[in-house]
Design a protein around this motif. Structure first.
Motif, PDB file in Angstrom:
ATOM      1  N   CYS A 122     130.256 -66.656  -4.068  1.00  0.00           N
ATOM      2  CA  CYS A 122     131.227 -67.546  -3.410  1.00  0.00           C
ATOM      3  C   CYS A 122     130.536 -68.489  -2.437  1.00  0.00           C
ATOM      4  N   LEU A 123     129.451 -68.035  -1.811  1.00  0.00           N
ATOM      5  CA  LEU A 123     128.715 -68.892  -0.890  1.00  0.00           C
ATOM      6  C   LEU A 123     128.085 -70.064  -1.634  1.00  0.00           C
ATOM      7  N   GLU A 124     127.540 -69.809  -2.819  1.00  0.00           N
ATOM      8  CA  GLU A 124     126.964 -70.888  -3.621  1.00  0.00           C
ATOM      9  C   GLU A 124     128.045 -71.877  -4.054  1.00  0.00           C
ATOM     10  N   LEU A 125     129.228 -71.382  -4.351  1.00  0.00           N
ATOM     11  CA  LEU A 125     130.332 -72.267  -4.748  1.00  0.00           C
ATOM     12  C   LEU A 125     130.728 -73.179  -3.593  1.00  0.00           C
ATOM     13  N   ASP A 126     130.867 -72.623  -2.392  1.00  0.00           N
ATOM     14  CA  ASP A 126     131.222 -73.434  -1.226  1.00  0.00           C
ATOM     15  C   ASP A 126     130.159 -74.491  -0.954  1.00  0.00           C
ATOM     16  N   LYS A 127     128.892 -74.113  -1.081  1.00  0.00           N
ATOM     17  CA  LYS A 127     127.799 -75.060  -0.831  1.00  0.00           C
ATOM     18  C   LYS A 127     127.809 -76.178  -1.874  1.00  0.00           C
ATOM     19  N   PHE A 128     128.055 -75.839  -3.141  1.00  0.00           N
ATOM     20  CA  PHE A 128     128.073 -76.842  -4.197  1.00  0.00           C
ATOM     21  C   PHE A 128     129.233 -77.811  -4.002  1.00  0.00           C
ATOM     22  N   LEU A 129     130.416 -77.297  -3.664  1.00  0.00           N
ATOM     23  CA  LEU A 129     131.564 -78.169  -3.425  1.00  0.00           C
ATOM     24  C   LEU A 129     131.310 -79.091  -2.232  1.00  0.00           C
ATOM     25  N   GLU A 130     130.666 -78.584  -1.197  1.00  0.00           N
ATOM     26  CA  GLU A 130     130.356 -79.407  -0.036  1.00  0.00           C
ATOM     27  C   GLU A 130     129.367 -80.503  -0.402  1.00  0.00           C
ATOM     28  N   ASP A 131     128.374 -80.176  -1.247  1.00  0.00           N
ATOM     29  CA  ASP A 131     127.399 -81.181  -1.684  1.00  0.00           C
ATOM     30  C   ASP A 131     128.074 -82.273  -2.514  1.00  0.00           C
ATOM     31  N   VAL A 132     128.981 -81.872  -3.395  1.00  0.00           N
ATOM     32  CA  VAL A 132     129.698 -82.859  -4.205  1.00  0.00           C
ATOM     33  C   VAL A 132     130.569 -83.734  -3.309  1.00  0.00           C
ATOM     34  N   ARG A 133     131.208 -83.141  -2.333  1.00  0.00           N
ATOM     35  CA  ARG A 133     132.064 -83.883  -1.405  1.00  0.00           C
ATOM     36  C   ARG A 133     131.258 -84.904  -0.603  1.00  0.00           C
ATOM     37  N   ASN A 134     129.995 -84.582  -0.303  1.00  0.00           N
ATOM     38  CA  ASN A 134     129.137 -85.473   0.475  1.00  0.00           C
ATOM     39  C   ASN A 134     128.405 -86.501  -0.385  1.00  0.00           C
ATOM     40  N   GLY A 135     128.676 -86.510  -1.691  1.00  0.00           N
ATOM     41  CA  GLY A 135     128.101 -87.536  -2.552  1.00  0.00           C
ATOM     42  C   GLY A 135     126.729 -87.227  -3.097  1.00  0.00           C
ATOM     43  N   ILE A 136     126.279 -85.975  -2.988  1.00  0.00           N
ATOM     44  CA  ILE A 136     124.948 -85.636  -3.496  1.00  0.00           C
ATOM     45  C   ILE A 136     124.947 -85.596  -5.026  1.00  0.00           C
ATOM     46  N   TYR A 137     126.058 -85.184  -5.619  1.00  0.00           N
ATOM     47  CA  TYR A 137     126.166 -85.135  -7.084  1.00  0.00           C
ATOM     48  C   TYR A 137     127.308 -86.049  -7.527  1.00  0.00           C
ATOM     49  N   PRO A 138     127.114 -87.352  -7.501  1.00  0.00           N
ATOM     50  CA  PRO A 138     128.201 -88.265  -7.883  1.00  0.00           C
ATOM     51  C   PRO A 138     128.491 -88.195  -9.369  1.00  0.00           C
ATOM     52  N   LEU A 139     129.727 -88.460  -9.705  1.00  0.00           N
ATOM     53  CA  LEU A 139     130.172 -88.456 -11.097  1.00  0.00           C
ATOM     54  C   LEU A 139     130.469 -89.890 -11.492  1.00  0.00           C
ATOM     55  N   MET A 140     129.699 -90.408 -12.452  1.00  0.00           N
ATOM     56  CA  MET A 140     129.864 -91.802 -12.831  1.00  0.00           C
ATOM     57  C   MET A 140     130.761 -91.955 -14.052  1.00  0.00           C
ATOM     58  N   ASN A 141     130.359 -91.373 -15.176  1.00  0.00           N
ATOM     59  CA  ASN A 141     131.101 -91.622 -16.407  1.00  0.00           C
ATOM     60  C   ASN A 141     130.688 -90.599 -17.454  1.00  0.00           C
ATOM     61  N   PHE A 142     131.601 -90.256 -18.340  1.00  0.00           N
ATOM     62  CA  PHE A 142     131.289 -89.375 -19.462  1.00  0.00           C
ATOM     63  C   PHE A 142     131.552 -90.105 -20.775  1.00  0.00           C
ATOM     64  N   ALA A 143     130.963 -91.300 -20.897  1.00  0.00           N
ATOM     65  CA  ALA A 143     131.045 -92.110 -22.123  1.00  0.00           C
ATOM     66  C   ALA A 143     132.491 -92.397 -22.504  1.00  0.00           C
TER      67      ALA A 143
END
Length: 258
Positions: A122-143
């Motif tokens: 659960c700690l890894e999940l919270d950290k990943f969601l926080e990283d996505v929220r901060n723009g570290i893993y942006p989502l551009m497009n899936f073709a």
């Protein structure tokens, strides 16, 4: 050679004081991961002109790759988080049965391969969601084609307007930091049908932002730059500069390989 030695842990030199060509060949053949093998062997090409530059290696899939389904789910969760309680992850975690099956892959005639909630941190999940929220893993497009301007509020005609108000998503935060450095790379997909774009932006506070995107035939540099501003990845003042930079990159790669 450093990457090869890190991958195989040790290059057996059979007691010699130097690493022989035979030892290097044995180490190369021991690489089982195809992406790692491609990454290392491209650097060991005898002809220096055929070796990739450090810039190209930076964008190799070995150095950064995020599981697309995991990333898509995280972005979907954050996009609709305004509909959920603030501590929804914590509450769901408490109510979860750790022995329940999270996912299952059928493998007849063998038993299915299962993952249980107890195997997910659960700690890894919270950290990943926080990283996505901060723009570290942006989502551009899936073709898939998307409209450039997404309406913030869809208002029905006056005569059909409902009496009850529905919650509207929060607007995207505008980027306040300027871009001080841009790098871009284009490479053909495996089926040669489209281009895969990787964009590296260095912001004025030294934050590195990496964006990936599968280009569509209808995409233009101006539209992509406007979309990056719209989603809060780039400052509005940087839009003309980014559009010109992408335009020159498209001309360089697409002009050479139509």
């Amino acid at each position: 050679m450093c990457a090869l030695e890190m991958a195989v842990l040790e290059i057996q030199a059979n007691g010699d004081t130097r690493v022989t060509e035979e030892a290097i060949t044995r180490a190369r053949h021991s690489l089982s991961d195809p992406n790692m093998r491609e990454f290392i062997l491209s650097c060991l090409a005898r002809d220096p002109a055929r070796r990739p530059s450090a810039h190209n290696l930076l964008f190799h899939r070995v150095l950064f790759e995020v599981h697309s389904l995991k990333l898509l789910a995280a972005h979907c969760f954050i996009q609709h988080q305004y509909l959920m309680p603030e501590n929804v992850v914590e509450e769901k975690t408490k109510a979860m049965d750790p022995h329940a099956v999270l996912a299952e892959i059928p493998r007849p005639p063998w038993p299915p391969l299962q993952w249980r909630y107890s195997e997910v941190s659960c700690l890894e999940l919270d950290k990943f969601l926080e990283d996505v929220r901060n723009g570290i893993y942006p989502l551009m497009n899936f073709a898939a084609a998307r409209p450039l301007g997404l309406p913030r509020v869809l208002a029905p005609p006056t005569e059909e307007a409902p009496k009850a108000k529905t919650p509207t998503p929060e607007p995207f935060d505008s980027e306040t930091r300027k871009v001080i450095q841009m790098q871009c790379n284009l490479e053909r997909s495996e089926d040669q049908a489209r281009w895969h774009l990787t964009l590296l932006l260095v912001l004025e506070d030294r934050l590195h932002r990496q964006l990936t995107y599968d280009l569509l035939p209808t995409d233009s540099a101006q539209d992509l730059a406007a979309e990056l501003v719209h989603y809060g990845f780039v400052h509005e003042d940087d839009r003309p500069k980014l559009a010109a930079f992408l335009d020159s990159t498209f001309l360089k790669y697409r002009g050479a390989q139509p």
